[in-house]
Scaffold this motif. Structure first.
Motif, PDB file in Angstrom:
ATOM      1  N   GLN A 195     -40.918 -49.203  96.629  1.00  0.00           N
ATOM      2  CA  GLN A 195     -42.232 -49.125  96.451  1.00  0.00           C
ATOM      3  C   GLN A 195     -42.759 -48.583  95.072  1.00  0.00           C
ATOM      4  N   ARG A 196     -41.966 -48.606  93.905  1.00  0.00           N
ATOM      5  CA  ARG A 196     -42.107 -48.473  92.567  1.00  0.00           C
ATOM      6  C   ARG A 196     -43.209 -47.168  92.419  1.00  0.00           C
ATOM      7  N   HIS A 197     -42.515 -46.066  93.101  1.00  0.00           N
ATOM      8  CA  HIS A 197     -43.493 -44.645  92.862  1.00  0.00           C
ATOM      9  C   HIS A 197     -43.315 -44.216  91.534  1.00  0.00           C
ATOM     10  N   SER A 198     -42.379 -44.666  90.718  1.00  0.00           N
ATOM     11  CA  SER A 198     -42.236 -44.298  89.338  1.00  0.00           C
ATOM     12  C   SER A 198     -43.482 -44.422  88.641  1.00  0.00           C
ATOM     13  N   LEU A 199     -44.096 -45.866  88.872  1.00  0.00           N
ATOM     14  CA  LEU A 199     -45.230 -45.871  88.154  1.00  0.00           C
ATOM     15  C   LEU A 199     -46.500 -44.896  88.351  1.00  0.00           C
ATOM     16  N   ASP A 200     -46.578 -44.602  89.844  1.00  0.00           N
ATOM     17  CA  ASP A 200     -47.468 -43.537  90.160  1.00  0.00           C
ATOM     18  C   ASP A 200     -47.081 -42.103  89.390  1.00  0.00           C
ATOM     19  N   MET A 201     -45.914 -41.834  89.228  1.00  0.00           N
ATOM     20  CA  MET A 201     -45.568 -40.496  88.672  1.00  0.00           C
ATOM     21  C   MET A 201     -45.976 -40.750  87.081  1.00  0.00           C
ATOM     22  N   VAL A 207     -52.369 -38.735  83.149  1.00  0.00           N
ATOM     23  CA  VAL A 207     -53.558 -38.114  83.452  1.00  0.00           C
ATOM     24  C   VAL A 207     -53.480 -36.552  83.147  1.00  0.00           C
ATOM     25  N   CYS A 208     -52.376 -36.065  83.226  1.00  0.00           N
ATOM     26  CA  CYS A 208     -52.253 -34.681  82.610  1.00  0.00           C
ATOM     27  C   CYS A 208     -52.367 -34.522  81.298  1.00  0.00           C
ATOM     28  N   ILE A 209     -51.783 -35.637  80.584  1.00  0.00           N
ATOM     29  CA  ILE A 209     -51.796 -35.659  78.990  1.00  0.00           C
ATOM     30  C   ILE A 209     -53.088 -35.536  78.432  1.00  0.00           C
ATOM     31  N   VAL A 210     -53.989 -36.669  78.974  1.00  0.00           N
ATOM     32  CA  VAL A 210     -55.380 -37.065  78.532  1.00  0.00           C
ATOM     33  C   VAL A 210     -56.344 -36.052  78.921  1.00  0.00           C
ATOM     34  N   PHE A 211     -56.076 -35.184  80.300  1.00  0.00           N
ATOM     35  CA  PHE A 211     -57.118 -34.187  80.472  1.00  0.00           C
ATOM     36  C   PHE A 211     -56.349 -32.927  80.700  1.00  0.00           C
ATOM     37  N   TRP A 212     -55.669 -32.376  79.836  1.00  0.00           N
ATOM     38  CA  TRP A 212     -54.834 -31.364  80.004  1.00  0.00           C
ATOM     39  C   TRP A 212     -55.519 -29.995  79.875  1.00  0.00           C
ATOM     40  N   ALA A 217     -56.352 -31.750  86.686  1.00  0.00           N
ATOM     41  CA  ALA A 217     -55.497 -32.972  86.409  1.00  0.00           C
ATOM     42  C   ALA A 217     -54.218 -32.498  86.872  1.00  0.00           C
ATOM     43  N   TYR A 218     -53.895 -31.129  86.858  1.00  0.00           N
ATOM     44  CA  TYR A 218     -52.538 -30.611  87.658  1.00  0.00           C
ATOM     45  C   TYR A 218     -52.690 -30.596  88.966  1.00  0.00           C
ATOM     46  N   LEU A 219     -53.826 -30.459  89.428  1.00  0.00           N
ATOM     47  CA  LEU A 219     -53.894 -30.583  90.968  1.00  0.00           C
ATOM     48  C   LEU A 219     -53.892 -32.138  91.276  1.00  0.00           C
ATOM     49  N   PHE A 220     -54.280 -32.842  90.559  1.00  0.00           N
ATOM     50  CA  PHE A 220     -54.079 -34.494  90.850  1.00  0.00           C
ATOM     51  C   PHE A 220     -52.692 -34.825  90.610  1.00  0.00           C
TER      52      PHE A 220
END
Length: 618
Positions: A195-201, A207-212, A217-220
């Protein structure tokens, strides 16, 4: 100001999306739909703050929010001398308090710049950490034993404590697990791979990098990890694995040490939630109503704080007016037009001579704008197509011999904006696709009839004449016409006439010079005969042996007919010639050779009938 608005709105929307998902969707068993919602959430965070929306807010709410923005903006943005604030009143009665655009101040250190620097340092540090994690995973894989399978590659290494997967790699230490554990681990990790879950990871890590700086972001990221594990657990249990055994092995493996955040780990944390979700009953259908609730909340936040078109127009009007009244502060502006209402989709061009101050109200300025000064730059009166030009309330268009299908599709979309349908009933390009030599088009306007243009009798392969047309889009709506550019010489926009002239001359240069055009034709003597045909292009004659083509290349690069084909008919560009005429040509002038042969089914013998040579104009 616009950049600050986008940043604040994007961060606020991320909070709304993450919290709404946590409260409304986290415990639902629609795992694949939840995964899709997380992707849509990221897309909305990045895209929606950059869009403009209709201003649906009540007047009191709008005024309160604008007042709040005027109070907060001076404390956030650098202080620079600006013109006095103004209020724009449009003909529809709505008022928009605005502040004219600020001029750029000289560079100086401020807390705003320090905050931007801190943000960039954080982004850079997390991005470097992210790259280090990728490199460490790649290094581990290359230092391990690898065994490829159909859908994944099994990577084994004795230093691995906890099994995990990353794209097609499943990494584990077989010595730490029993046979039953290994089977369930592989089933679980294969779901992540499939299911290519690595793309989601990677998305969650981005998201955590851009909105650190944003805790949401960490909840997301946590919600993404959790949803992916729920999906994998559900898929494993659906394969018939005993739930109790699976949960026991999950508990046992979870005692291993942690793994890199960007990989899918069988022994990830949140074990209690995973076991609880495996034992949870399937969500009822009406729980799906929570999904539109999340979408509506996101749109409500964006439309409430987004920049609206009316505010943009008001700012453009306020700046020149405020500059004209530096001596006397302007408190209010009323805008009038002589015969055309000022809409929020129009951009107003002002200069000092058009501004007058009302003698009765010293604090009110009335601006009278000539309708000719209103530049219509909205999407209705603007086109990116080079085939279209607007002149007053008339849309002019052109189709040249060199018009491509993509350009034609753009013209169709432009006319469709005004309710007209441009139908392409027939179009034919020359064999080399350099120009149009036949066309049949129709312009249909509902309620006004149909206009057609045909050039289907042109069978000589010459380019068509440039086609011109017009369509009234203003007060004279319903008027249209179509013909050649020569028919519109007096009224046609110069840029379209120039385009038609350039493309017509360009198409003329290809007439008779395209070898593919000659290849598409057949000498009359050979028409109707059932012959075998073999084509040899120019590159074929760079080989040492070209005997099978019937044409040989001599040492001086000249051409000669092979003895086996001396009895065949010889053609150069479909014109019959003697075999000796071939000797006058060199291989660098050759474009292609077509060998036509007849086949005798009784003797099973192939006899060359004709050699057709096609040359270039070099």
């Amino acid at each position: 100001m616009e950049t600050l608005r986008y940043v604040l709105l994007a961060n606020g929307l991320l909070i709304v999306v993450s919290v709404a998902f946590y409260l409304l969707l986290r415990r639902e068993t629609f795992f694949n739909t939840n995964r899709l919602m997380l992707w849509l959430g990221v897309l909305s965070v990045l895209v929606l703050p950059a869009l403009q929306f209709p201003d649906w807010r009540p007047q009191r709410v709008r005024s309160a929010m604008q007042h709040t923005a005027r109070v907060i903006a001076p404390s956030v943005l650098p202080r620079t001398p600006v013109a006095p604030p103004v209020t724009i009143t449009f003909p529809n009665g709505r008022s928009y308090p605005v502040t004219p655009a600020r001029r750029l101040a000289r560079f100086g250190w401020s807390w705003q710049l320090a905050l931007i620097g801190l943000y960039l340092v954080g982004v850079g540090s997390l991005f470097i950490r992210f790259l280090v994690q990728l490199v460490s995973i790649r290094r581990l894989v290359h230092r391990s034993a690898r065994q490829p399978y159909d859908t994944f590659t099994l990577v084994t290494n004795p230093v691995v404590d906890a099994p995990f997967s990353f794209f097609r790699w499943i990494v584990l230490n077989p010595a730490r697990h029993t046979g039953d554990e290994l089977e369930q681990i592989l089933r679980h990790e294969r779901v992540h791979v499939r299911q290519r879950h690595s793309l989601d990871m990677l998305m969650a890590e981005g998201v955590c990098i851009v909105f650190w700086m944003n805790p949401a972001a960490y909840l997301f990221r946590k919600l993404v990890h959790q949803t992916l594990e729920f999906c994998a657990d559900q898929a494993v249990l659906a394969e018939g694995i005993d739930a109790r055994s699976y949960q026991y092995n999950l508990l046992k493996v979870s005692l291993a040490s942690g793994t890199t955040p960007i990989v899918n780990s069988f022994s990830t944390s949140q074990l209690r939630d995973r076991i609880r979700m495996m034992n949870r009953q399937r969500s009822r259908w009406f729980k799906a109503l929570n999904y539109p609730v999340v979408m509506v909340l996101s749109l409500a936040v964006v439309t409430a704080f987004a920049r609206h078109k009316a505010e943009q127009i008001a700012t453009q009007v306020a700046e020149p007016v405020a500059r004209s009244f530096v001596a006397e502060p302007v408190k209010s502006i009323k805008i009038y037009t002589n015969d055309l209402p000022l809409t929020t989709d129009s951009v107003v061009e002002l200069n000092n001579s058009e501004v007058r101050q009302d003698s009765l109200e010293q604090s009110v300025v009335a601006v009278s704008i000539d309708s000719s000064k209103i530049a219509r730059t909205d999407s209705i009166y603007h086109s990116d197509s080079k085939l279209v030009a607007y002149k007053e309330d008339v849309l002019h268009w052109v189709i040249t011999p060199r018009t491509t299908l993509d350009e034609f599709n753009g013209l169709q979309r432009e006319l469709a904006k005004h309710g007209c349908k441009l139908q392409l009933r027939e179009i034919k390009y020359n064999p080399g696709y350099q120009y149009i030599d036949r066309i049949d088009i129709t312009v249909i306007e509902p309620g006004s009839g149909m206009t057609a243009f045909r050039d289907t009798v042109n069978d000589n392969g010459n380019p068509i004449k440039a086609i011109a047309g017009h369509l009234s889009v203003g007060s004279r709506r319903g008027h249209r016409g179509i013909g050649t550019v020569d028919d519109y010489a007096l009224y046609f926009p110069e840029e379209l006439k120039s385009l038609a002239s350039i493309d017509t001359k360009s198409a003329a240069t290809f007439v008779g010079s395209d070898p593919e055009s000659a290849l598409a034709a057949t000498p009359s003597k050979l028409q109707g005969r059932n012959l075998l045909s073999t084509r040899y292009d120019r590159l074929y004659f760079d080989n040492k042996s070209t005997k099978s083509s019937g044409i040989l290349v001599k040492a001086d690069k000249s051409l000669v007919v092979d003895n086996d084909c001396r009895s065949a008919s010889i053609y150069i560009n479909n014109e019959p010639v003697d075999a000796e005429a071939i000797n006058l040509w060199t291989v660098d002038k050759l474009y292609a050779v077509v060998k036509r042969s007849s086949y005798d089914p009784v003797s099973k013998h192939i006899t060359p009938v004709a050699l057709l040579l096609y040359t270039t104009n070099k």
